[in-house]
Design a protein around this motif. Sequence first.
Motif, PDB file in Angstrom:
ATOM      1  N   GLY A   1      17.156  19.534   2.651  1.00  0.00           N
ATOM      2  CA  GLY A   1      18.538  19.997   2.712  1.00  0.00           C
ATOM      3  C   GLY A   1      18.656  21.473   3.051  1.00  0.00           C
ATOM      4  O   GLY A   1      19.475  21.862   3.896  1.00  0.00           O
ATOM      5  N   LEU A   2      17.848  22.309   2.404  1.00  0.00           N
ATOM      6  CA  LEU A   2      17.896  23.746   2.658  1.00  0.00           C
ATOM      7  C   LEU A   2      17.509  24.073   4.098  1.00  0.00           C
ATOM      8  O   LEU A   2      18.129  24.924   4.742  1.00  0.00           O
ATOM      9  CB  LEU A   2      16.973  24.492   1.692  1.00  0.00           C
ATOM     10  CG  LEU A   2      17.471  24.664   0.263  1.00  0.00           C
ATOM     11  CD1 LEU A   2      16.368  25.252  -0.618  1.00  0.00           C
ATOM     12  CD2 LEU A   2      18.701  25.558   0.220  1.00  0.00           C
ATOM     13  N   GLN A   3      16.482  23.389   4.604  1.00  0.00           N
ATOM     14  CA  GLN A   3      16.054  23.676   5.970  1.00  0.00           C
ATOM     15  C   GLN A   3      17.141  23.278   6.972  1.00  0.00           C
ATOM     16  O   GLN A   3      17.364  23.995   7.955  1.00  0.00           O
ATOM     17  CB  GLN A   3      14.747  22.934   6.279  1.00  0.00           C
ATOM     18  CG  GLN A   3      14.129  23.343   7.600  1.00  0.00           C
ATOM     19  CD  GLN A   3      12.655  23.020   7.687  1.00  0.00           C
ATOM     20  OE1 GLN A   3      11.933  23.071   6.690  1.00  0.00           O
ATOM     21  NE2 GLN A   3      12.190  22.686   8.865  1.00  0.00           N
TER      22      GLN A   3
ATOM     23  N   LEU B   1      25.395  16.663   9.921  1.00  0.00           N
ATOM     24  CA  LEU B   1      25.470  17.222   8.575  1.00  0.00           C
ATOM     25  C   LEU B   1      25.736  16.138   7.529  1.00  0.00           C
ATOM     26  O   LEU B   1      25.199  16.186   6.416  1.00  0.00           O
ATOM     27  CB  LEU B   1      26.560  18.290   8.502  1.00  0.00           C
ATOM     28  CG  LEU B   1      26.218  19.653   9.111  1.00  0.00           C
ATOM     29  CD1 LEU B   1      27.444  20.554   9.109  1.00  0.00           C
ATOM     30  CD2 LEU B   1      25.081  20.324   8.354  1.00  0.00           C
ATOM     31  N   LEU B   2      26.555  15.167   7.879  1.00  0.00           N
ATOM     32  CA  LEU B   2      26.845  14.061   6.968  1.00  0.00           C
ATOM     33  C   LEU B   2      25.582  13.256   6.670  1.00  0.00           C
ATOM     34  O   LEU B   2      25.360  12.837   5.525  1.00  0.00           O
ATOM     35  CB  LEU B   2      27.915  13.162   7.575  1.00  0.00           C
ATOM     36  CG  LEU B   2      28.408  11.997   6.693  1.00  0.00           C
ATOM     37  CD1 LEU B   2      29.052  12.536   5.416  1.00  0.00           C
ATOM     38  CD2 LEU B   2      29.397  11.134   7.460  1.00  0.00           C
ATOM     39  N   LEU B   3      24.734  13.056   7.676  1.00  0.00           N
ATOM     40  CA  LEU B   3      23.475  12.333   7.469  1.00  0.00           C
ATOM     41  C   LEU B   3      22.572  13.092   6.498  1.00  0.00           C
ATOM     42  O   LEU B   3      21.983  12.488   5.586  1.00  0.00           O
ATOM     43  CB  LEU B   3      22.764  12.127   8.808  1.00  0.00           C
ATOM     44  CG  LEU B   3      23.405  11.125   9.774  1.00  0.00           C
ATOM     45  CD1 LEU B   3      22.673  11.127  11.107  1.00  0.00           C
ATOM     46  CD2 LEU B   3      23.409   9.721   9.182  1.00  0.00           C
ATOM     47  N   TYR B   4      22.458  14.406   6.681  1.00  0.00           N
ATOM     48  CA  TYR B   4      21.618  15.196   5.765  1.00  0.00           C
ATOM     49  C   TYR B   4      22.213  15.219   4.356  1.00  0.00           C
ATOM     50  O   TYR B   4      21.472  15.145   3.367  1.00  0.00           O
ATOM     51  CB  TYR B   4      21.461  16.625   6.294  1.00  0.00           C
ATOM     52  CG  TYR B   4      20.496  16.733   7.444  1.00  0.00           C
ATOM     53  CD1 TYR B   4      19.135  16.513   7.254  1.00  0.00           C
ATOM     54  CD2 TYR B   4      20.937  17.042   8.721  1.00  0.00           C
ATOM     55  CE1 TYR B   4      18.252  16.601   8.316  1.00  0.00           C
ATOM     56  CE2 TYR B   4      20.057  17.129   9.789  1.00  0.00           C
ATOM     57  CZ  TYR B   4      18.715  16.905   9.581  1.00  0.00           C
ATOM     58  OH  TYR B   4      17.838  16.978  10.637  1.00  0.00           O
TER      59      TYR B   4
ATOM     60  N   VAL C   1      20.170  13.948   1.043  1.00  0.00           N
ATOM     61  CA  VAL C   1      19.924  14.801  -0.125  1.00  0.00           C
ATOM     62  C   VAL C   1      20.538  14.183  -1.384  1.00  0.00           C
ATOM     63  O   VAL C   1      19.918  14.185  -2.456  1.00  0.00           O
ATOM     64  CB  VAL C   1      20.491  16.214   0.117  1.00  0.00           C
ATOM     65  CG1 VAL C   1      20.439  17.047  -1.164  1.00  0.00           C
ATOM     66  CG2 VAL C   1      19.707  16.911   1.229  1.00  0.00           C
ATOM     67  N   LEU C   2      21.736  13.628  -1.260  1.00  0.00           N
ATOM     68  CA  LEU C   2      22.391  13.014  -2.424  1.00  0.00           C
ATOM     69  C   LEU C   2      21.601  11.815  -2.940  1.00  0.00           C
ATOM     70  O   LEU C   2      21.436  11.643  -4.154  1.00  0.00           O
ATOM     71  CB  LEU C   2      23.813  12.599  -2.067  1.00  0.00           C
ATOM     72  CG  LEU C   2      24.827  13.732  -1.870  1.00  0.00           C
ATOM     73  CD1 LEU C   2      26.182  13.175  -1.446  1.00  0.00           C
ATOM     74  CD2 LEU C   2      24.968  14.561  -3.142  1.00  0.00           C
ATOM     75  N   VAL C   3      21.102  11.002  -2.038  1.00  0.00           N
ATOM     76  CA  VAL C   3      20.286   9.854  -2.456  1.00  0.00           C
ATOM     77  C   VAL C   3      18.989  10.345  -3.101  1.00  0.00           C
ATOM     78  O   VAL C   3      18.546   9.793  -4.117  1.00  0.00           O
ATOM     79  CB  VAL C   3      19.983   8.934  -1.259  1.00  0.00           C
ATOM     80  CG1 VAL C   3      19.007   7.828  -1.669  1.00  0.00           C
ATOM     81  CG2 VAL C   3      21.262   8.314  -0.721  1.00  0.00           C
ATOM     82  N   GLY C   4      18.400  11.396  -2.535  1.00  0.00           N
ATOM     83  CA  GLY C   4      17.184  11.953  -3.120  1.00  0.00           C
ATOM     84  C   GLY C   4      17.396  12.459  -4.536  1.00  0.00           C
ATOM     85  O   GLY C   4      16.575  12.221  -5.433  1.00  0.00           O
ATOM     86  N   PHE C   5      18.518  13.141  -4.760  1.00  0.00           N
ATOM     87  CA  PHE C   5      18.802  13.641  -6.111  1.00  0.00           C
ATOM     88  C   PHE C   5      19.206  12.512  -7.055  1.00  0.00           C
ATOM     89  O   PHE C   5      18.973  12.608  -8.260  1.00  0.00           O
ATOM     90  CB  PHE C   5      19.884  14.723  -6.056  1.00  0.00           C
ATOM     91  CG  PHE C   5      19.324  16.106  -5.925  1.00  0.00           C
ATOM     92  CD1 PHE C   5      18.902  16.806  -7.041  1.00  0.00           C
ATOM     93  CD2 PHE C   5      19.190  16.699  -4.679  1.00  0.00           C
ATOM     94  CE1 PHE C   5      18.369  18.074  -6.925  1.00  0.00           C
ATOM     95  CE2 PHE C   5      18.658  17.968  -4.554  1.00  0.00           C
ATOM     96  CZ  PHE C   5      18.244  18.661  -5.683  1.00  0.00           C
TER      97      PHE C   5
END
Length: 380
Positions: free
Chosen positions: A312-314, A278-281, A285-289
Amino acid sequence: MERERLLILLIVTLLMGIGFIMILNLGAYHRAPGEESDGRDLLRQQALWAALGLIAFAVASRLPYAVVVRFSPFVLVGVLGLLVLTHVGGIGVTRNGASRWVRFGPLEVQPAEMAKYALIIYFAGALARRQRRIDRPGSFVLLSLPLAAVGLLIIKQPDLSTTLLIACTTGLVFFCAGVPVRYLAGSAMLGVPFVVVKVLQSKYQLMRILALIDPLKYRFDYGYQQYQSLIALGSGGPFGVGLAASHQKLGYLTYAYNDFIAAIIGEEFGFLGICAVLLLYTALVLVGFRIAFRTQDLRGTLLAAGISSLIGLQAIIHIGVVSSTLPATGLNLPFVSFGGSNLFMNFIGLGILLNVSRATERVPRHQHGLRIGQRRLARA
């Protein structure tokens, strides 16, 4: 920005490594009655799709995303055609009562996976072009038509969970573009009765919800998968039983290599293992945003936000299913679960994300701005 791209590549490499280890671990237990397997069959297939995905990633990361956006209407039309072909005999493949695949020689592709990214790319261009008319109800309705067409074709397969995932991701892209919240809320309210009717019309979907409420009661039929998943997670405890030591993979938890792969990760590596994934995802997502916030081009902003939201949602939904927080859906864990079409398209999405990052790097630092926040505040 170079550090962000390296971080994304590192995260995805770690997720892929976890996926390959788990698929090899589970492969020997994925076989039809009477067949033998050395445990490497699924791994070979996943490696093939990973190789194809890396080629697509290399192209998507170098091809200017403006070109990709420009041709997105044609891509979307092609995806709609593939969704129709899933119901054509001899081309479409039906499995377990669902018509979700199209066969091209030795390969089977899942058009719904393509539709996820096709819509994100299409709406990135369409919403950017219609910024001045985005407040008009008529413009919002016209923009929503491609989503409605794709959603109806995927529901017909049937695949309600993918339809809802696409709707949520698209809603986030619309929100980031500055579409009035009242339009999005109104669309969601109109969609709820439709979803309720579809669930009531489908016995297995209704029973999955009931099994979520009382997994013990339905542990031998409709809630079997999630009940076995809970046993796996409970057996893992905080530190897990050890790599390859899972008991649930021994025929108890079917589809453990894709739909419930996180359950085996939880059993073998424990609660800490699930937290690490979960930490990896979360980091991805944070880097993507961060990339989405920093780009000055609205198309790039929407692409980065949409791709990050989808992954992230998936991941959230997959973890929610294996922990019996959400009804069983059949969604893969991105970059980890076995699944060719999903892996291939995620690599394309990743390439586009890095492409946006490179374009952002060419913009002077003093021009970087929180485009999403600025746009919404300007319309408030």
